[in-house]
Enzyme design. Structure first.
Site, PDB file in Angstrom:
ATOM      1  N   THR A  80       1.036  -1.581   0.003  1.00 24.46           N
ATOM      2  CA  THR A  80       0.261  -0.346  -0.073  1.00 24.46           C
ATOM      3  C   THR A  80       0.821   1.272   0.046  1.00 24.46           C
ATOM      4  O   THR A  80       1.798   0.964   0.543  1.00 24.46           O
ATOM      5  CB  THR A  80      -0.879   0.392   1.517  1.00 24.46           C
ATOM      6  OG1 THR A  80      -1.526  -1.538   0.830  1.00 24.46           O
ATOM      7  CG2 THR A  80      -1.885   1.088   1.442  1.00 24.46           C
ATOM      8  N   ILE A  81       0.716   1.952  -0.190  1.00 25.70           N
ATOM      9  CA  ILE A  81       1.237   3.659  -0.275  1.00 25.70           C
ATOM     10  C   ILE A  81      -0.010   4.299   0.583  1.00 25.70           C
ATOM     11  O   ILE A  81      -0.901   4.364   0.554  1.00 25.70           O
ATOM     12  CB  ILE A  81       1.051   4.007  -1.696  1.00 25.70           C
ATOM     13  CG1 ILE A  81      -0.035   4.934  -2.093  1.00 25.70           C
ATOM     14  CG2 ILE A  81       2.144   3.495  -2.482  1.00 25.70           C
ATOM     15  CD1 ILE A  81      -0.733   6.036  -1.946  1.00 25.70           C
TER      16      ILE A  81
ATOM     17  N   SER B  25      -3.809   1.279  -2.527  1.00 19.95           N
ATOM     18  CA  SER B  25      -3.262   0.354  -2.756  1.00 19.95           C
ATOM     19  C   SER B  25      -3.797  -0.742  -3.618  1.00 19.95           C
ATOM     20  O   SER B  25      -4.862  -0.585  -4.218  1.00 19.95           O
ATOM     21  CB  SER B  25      -3.792  -0.278  -1.535  1.00 19.95           C
ATOM     22  OG  SER B  25      -3.041  -1.589  -1.768  1.00 19.95           O
TER      23      SER B  25
ATOM     24  N   ILE C 183      -6.523  -1.018   3.708  1.00 24.55           N
ATOM     25  CA  ILE C 183      -5.690   0.298   3.708  1.00 24.55           C
ATOM     26  C   ILE C 183      -6.386   1.666   4.752  1.00 24.55           C
ATOM     27  O   ILE C 183      -7.736   0.625   4.288  1.00 24.55           O
ATOM     28  CB  ILE C 183      -5.376   0.676   2.213  1.00 24.55           C
ATOM     29  CG1 ILE C 183      -7.191   0.773   1.623  1.00 24.55           C
ATOM     30  CG2 ILE C 183      -4.783   0.013   2.130  1.00 24.55           C
ATOM     31  CD1 ILE C 183      -5.868   1.277   0.037  1.00 24.55           C
TER      32      ILE C 183
ATOM     33  N   MET D  87       1.312   1.880   6.667  1.00 25.11           N
ATOM     34  CA  MET D  87       1.049   1.206   5.670  1.00 25.11           C
ATOM     35  C   MET D  87       1.749  -0.418   6.328  1.00 25.11           C
ATOM     36  O   MET D  87       2.069  -0.332   6.640  1.00 25.11           O
ATOM     37  CB  MET D  87       2.218   0.756   4.172  1.00 25.11           C
ATOM     38  CG  MET D  87       1.855   2.575   3.523  1.00 25.11           C
ATOM     39  SD  MET D  87       2.758   2.602   2.405  1.00 25.11           S
ATOM     40  CE  MET D  87       4.031   4.136   3.423  1.00 25.11           C
TER      41      MET D  87
END
Length: 529
Positions: free
Chosen positions: A350-351, A368, A413, A431
């Site tokens: 994920t970001i 993500s 997320i 994350m």
């Protein structure tokens, strides 16, 4: 304040705006937007689009998105832009085919990508620029190429065999069957063309027409049942954040199908203990965090899914009275072999990016594709990495998170915002897949209980478990903590890769200053002006 003898970095301080992301190119692009007068949403979407190019194992336009926005004088705004399962899917169908659990490489694990709709919706509701302007840095990166950074390369390299096994589309991201070398320039011309189409036509250019047809054809060729109608029916849905108090802050999270409320559950348990009396790097502190998290995740697994099929209200799961009873089952001296009941009705990986602008608008944004490169399925013509968020479903009749057409799966997320009164104090996220609710707990207790600044809170070593229950601790914690946790009964190992990442911006309203940190586990940085 950090120990200046240690090889770490200070947080950044800024008076006019700040942005923290997991990649320098994204931070630079977003900061440029802020400097030329754009607001935090403009900068966040611009940066997120760049990340969808330069950090492809973590995020893509074939993924999902969530956001929290604080605008001074307005209520907190939440957006759920996670995709739904194809309408033709059902638990009955998969059980009939012999499935007992989701296959994260299957086309059935691909849910409708929500992130492009997320970006367009955020710009329309809170931004000052459109998609065409916001996507230009991402288009340039895809078309002209970007340098492969070290952590990006590591994640990419880990997924090379997955991409190769999933068919010819993976060749957009492979060179002679391998990940591009660290420090080399990689171009994505097919993705650049797709981004140009979205820039020109908006989200419609992704969810309708030739791009949508290419996604559907790729999935159906593999036995998937997604249709162009499924894609055209995408929605980005505003939602009311759920807030729960911890010490002197109120933690705001998005409601399910996300798992943000599990961070609130864990903090409700941690609140019952005097953390300030403990060494923040002691076995005693990590033991309490682990035990509270084990209870929280048991609650997650039993109850969280699409809210339309949950049997218990989210508010009941974060009830303080219930938490008091659950906390009483935590023994500070040893691991609990028998977790308590996870049904509140009995008792009452994920970001992520954070951005704050000169006017105090704070954006907590997360995108993500779930596992590295998502499903590993990449469209051959349009170069789109497709997520495998459907792997978050169960194949279990009667469970609130069992797979059905049109449902959203349990989502890992989770953007977050910590409030003090009507003001945002910490705009943050962590994350790392399943780790995220524990990560929120870890950084909040670092700042609220132990007085760490955002960079220190992110630098702090982490502990989390793998599927067999073994607790993996990061090496900087040292042998003393390892031995201390083992003495309390925890099965232990050293982690081979760090737990997640994260970004935090603290807003010091008295000083009129932003204090930002970026997780050293990634390539990124925080910047401000």
């Amino acid at each position: 304040m950090r120990d200046f003898h240690q090889p770490k970095r200070s947080p950044i301080y800024a008076a006019n705006g700040a942005l923290a992301t997991s990649h320098p190119m994204a931070t630079e692009a977003g900061l440029a937007v802020l400097k030329r007068g754009g607001n935090a949403v403009d900068a966040a979407v611009t940066a997120a689009a760049v990340l969808a190019v330069v950090e492809p194992a973590m995020t893509a336009i074939g993924g999902d998105g969530f956001a929290l926005i604080h605008q001074p004088g307005s209520p907190l705004y939440g957006l759920n832009s996670s995709g739904r399962a194809a309408a033709a899917l059902s638990t009955e169908m998969l059980v009939g085919q012999g499935w007992t659990e989701m296959d994260d490489l299957s086309p059935h694990s691909v849910t409708v990508p929500g992130v492009v709709k997320c970006w367009e919706s955020l710009l329309a509701s809170h931004g000052t620029i459109g998609m065409e302007e916001a996507l230009q840095p991402a288009i340039a990166a895809a078309e002209s190429g970007f340098v492969v950074y070290p952590r990006v390369w590591s994640d990419w390299n880990d997924c090379a065999s997955k991409l190769a096994s999933q068919g010819p589309g993976g060749q957009h991201y492979l060179l002679d069957g391998a990940a591009p070398r660290m420090g080399t320039i990689h171009k994505l011309p097919a993705l650049a063309a797709t981004l140009k189409k979205i820039a020109k036509e908006g989200a419609r250019g992704f969810y309708e027409g030739e791009v949508a047809a290419d996604i559907v054809a790729e999935l159906q060729r593999r036995g998937g049942v997604m249709t162009e109608e499924d894609l055209a029916g995408v929605s980005a849905d505003p939602c009311t954040p759920i807030t729960s108090g911890y010490r002197d802050i109120d933690l705001a999270e998005l409601p399910p199908n996300g798992t943000g409320i599990i961070a609130q559950v864990i903090l409700n348990l941690m609140e019952r203990f005097d953390l300030k009396s403990l060494d923040p790097r002691s076995a005693d502190r990590y033991h309490l965090e682990i035990e509270a998290a084990r209870i929280g995740y048991a609650i997650r697994d039993a109850h969280i899914g699409d809210p339309s099929t949950m049997g218990v209200a989210a508010e009941a799961l974060i009830d303080k009275a219930w938490a008091k009873g659950l906390a009483a089952t935590i023994d500070p001296a040893k691991r609990n072999g028998d977790l308590p009941s996870t049904d509140p009705n009995f008792t009452s990986d994920t970001i992520y990016l954070s951005c704050v602008d000169r006017d105090g608008m704070a954006v907590s944004l997360i995108n993500s594709v779930f596992k590295g490169f998502g499903s590993g399925i990449v469209t051959e013509k349009t170069g789109i990495i497709l997520q495998n968020r459907g792997a978050g479903f169960r194949v279990l009749p009667g469970h609130p998170n069992t797979i059905e057409g049109g449902k959203r799966p349990l989502h890992t997320i989770i953007p977050a915002m910590a409030m003090q009164g009507d003001k945002a104090r910490y705009c943050f996220g962590v994350m790392g897949g399943q780790y995220q609710p524990t990560g929120h707990t870890h950084v909040i207790t670092n700042m609220v209980d132990f007085g760490m600044d955002p960079q220190e809170a992110l630098d702090s070593p982490r502990a989390f478990w793998r599927p067999d229950g073994t607790i993996e601790i990061e090496p900087p914690l040292g042998q003393g903590v390892f031995d201390g946790l083992k003495a309390k009964g925890h099965p232990l190992d050293w982690t081979k890769s760090p737990h997640g990442g994260g970004q935090i911006i603290e807003i010091d309203h008295d000083a009129g200053v932003l204090i930002a940190g970026s997780d050293p586990r990634k390539d990124g940085c925080a910047m401000g002006y």
